[in-house]
Design a protein around this motif. Sequence first.
Motif, PDB file in Angstrom:
ATOM      1  N   LYS A  18      29.116 -27.724 -12.084  1.00  0.00           N
ATOM      2  CA  LYS A  18      29.031 -27.793 -10.617  1.00  0.00           C
ATOM      3  C   LYS A  18      29.895 -26.728  -9.956  1.00  0.00           C
ATOM      4  O   LYS A  18      29.501 -26.140  -8.946  1.00  0.00           O
ATOM      5  CB  LYS A  18      29.412 -29.193 -10.128  1.00  0.00           C
ATOM      6  N   LYS A  19      31.057 -26.462 -10.524  1.00  0.00           N
ATOM      7  CA  LYS A  19      31.963 -25.461  -9.969  1.00  0.00           C
ATOM      8  C   LYS A  19      31.368 -24.053 -10.061  1.00  0.00           C
ATOM      9  O   LYS A  19      31.638 -23.202  -9.220  1.00  0.00           O
ATOM     10  CB  LYS A  19      33.308 -25.512 -10.709  1.00  0.00           C
ATOM     11  N   HIS A  20      30.534 -23.823 -11.072  1.00  0.00           N
ATOM     12  CA  HIS A  20      29.980 -22.486 -11.317  1.00  0.00           C
ATOM     13  C   HIS A  20      28.454 -22.495 -11.198  1.00  0.00           C
ATOM     14  O   HIS A  20      27.746 -21.954 -12.042  1.00  0.00           O
ATOM     15  CB  HIS A  20      30.410 -21.989 -12.694  1.00  0.00           C
ATOM     16  N   GLN A  21      27.962 -23.098 -10.129  1.00  0.00           N
ATOM     17  CA  GLN A  21      26.515 -23.217  -9.938  1.00  0.00           C
ATOM     18  C   GLN A  21      25.811 -21.874  -9.834  1.00  0.00           C
ATOM     19  O   GLN A  21      24.620 -21.779 -10.103  1.00  0.00           O
ATOM     20  CB  GLN A  21      26.218 -24.058  -8.691  1.00  0.00           C
ATOM     21  N   GLN A  22      26.518 -20.822  -9.454  1.00  0.00           N
ATOM     22  CA  GLN A  22      25.905 -19.499  -9.339  1.00  0.00           C
ATOM     23  C   GLN A  22      25.640 -18.882 -10.710  1.00  0.00           C
ATOM     24  O   GLN A  22      24.889 -17.919 -10.825  1.00  0.00           O
ATOM     25  CB  GLN A  22      26.782 -18.571  -8.478  1.00  0.00           C
ATOM     26  N   GLU A  23      26.249 -19.414 -11.759  1.00  0.00           N
ATOM     27  CA  GLU A  23      26.054 -18.918 -13.119  1.00  0.00           C
ATOM     28  C   GLU A  23      24.803 -19.544 -13.732  1.00  0.00           C
ATOM     29  O   GLU A  23      24.380 -20.623 -13.321  1.00  0.00           O
ATOM     30  CB  GLU A  23      27.274 -19.243 -13.991  1.00  0.00           C
ATOM     31  N   HIS A  24      24.230 -18.869 -14.709  1.00  0.00           N
ATOM     32  CA  HIS A  24      23.035 -19.368 -15.399  1.00  0.00           C
ATOM     33  C   HIS A  24      23.492 -20.264 -16.550  1.00  0.00           C
ATOM     34  O   HIS A  24      23.829 -19.773 -17.631  1.00  0.00           O
ATOM     35  CB  HIS A  24      22.204 -18.192 -15.896  1.00  0.00           C
ATOM     36  N   HIS A  38      26.045 -21.189 -21.432  1.00  0.00           N
ATOM     37  CA  HIS A  38      26.184 -20.181 -20.383  1.00  0.00           C
ATOM     38  C   HIS A  38      25.557 -18.882 -20.871  1.00  0.00           C
ATOM     39  O   HIS A  38      26.024 -18.290 -21.838  1.00  0.00           O
ATOM     40  CB  HIS A  38      27.670 -19.980 -20.065  1.00  0.00           C
ATOM     41  N   THR A  40      24.703 -15.008 -19.930  1.00  0.00           N
ATOM     42  CA  THR A  40      25.183 -14.012 -18.980  1.00  0.00           C
ATOM     43  C   THR A  40      25.240 -12.622 -19.614  1.00  0.00           C
ATOM     44  O   THR A  40      25.322 -12.504 -20.832  1.00  0.00           O
ATOM     45  CB  THR A  40      26.594 -14.394 -18.467  1.00  0.00           C
TER      46      THR A  40
END
Length: 161
Positions: A18-24, A38, A40
């Motif tokens: 949730k904290k890194h929702q912009q990450e895939h 993750h 990237t």
Amino acid sequence: MNVYITYGTADFLHKIAKKHQQEHMLYMVEKEQAALFHETEGDTVFIAPHAYDVIYAKGELVQSGFVTLNHIPVKLESRPLFEFTFQKKTNISEHQRGFQALRVLRPQKDEGVYLILTIWESEAFFQDFQESETFFQLHEDTGSIFSRPAYLTSYHAATDN
């Protein structure tokens, strides 16, 4: 493309996702543990990840469905043979009903355990695949390239619901 995976409790990993929702990321849970995947081009947000290179990718990582991780321990000297053999076979599973995504992952460290991640619409589609002739073709004997037996872990891609 880099892939990082970390394991832990469902609550802890859900907070990271949730904290890194912009990450895939792909957040996965099962009865006793959870995993966070993750994908990237850069570095990961994880503190202590298992790091992999993507050597084959098909389909999009979707936050729904049934996820399998096949852990395949390959002898260091047999890695090129394993990759060559597996790349010839990867497209076989892609045509199975319910198939959504596949990632073939080479460990970045010399630990020798490859991961094959698949996502299916449901566990039933994966079970159908396991009983198919295609499954047996994929798992034909490849000689003594393995350092120990492979094993499978499975999860459900989790949503916020």
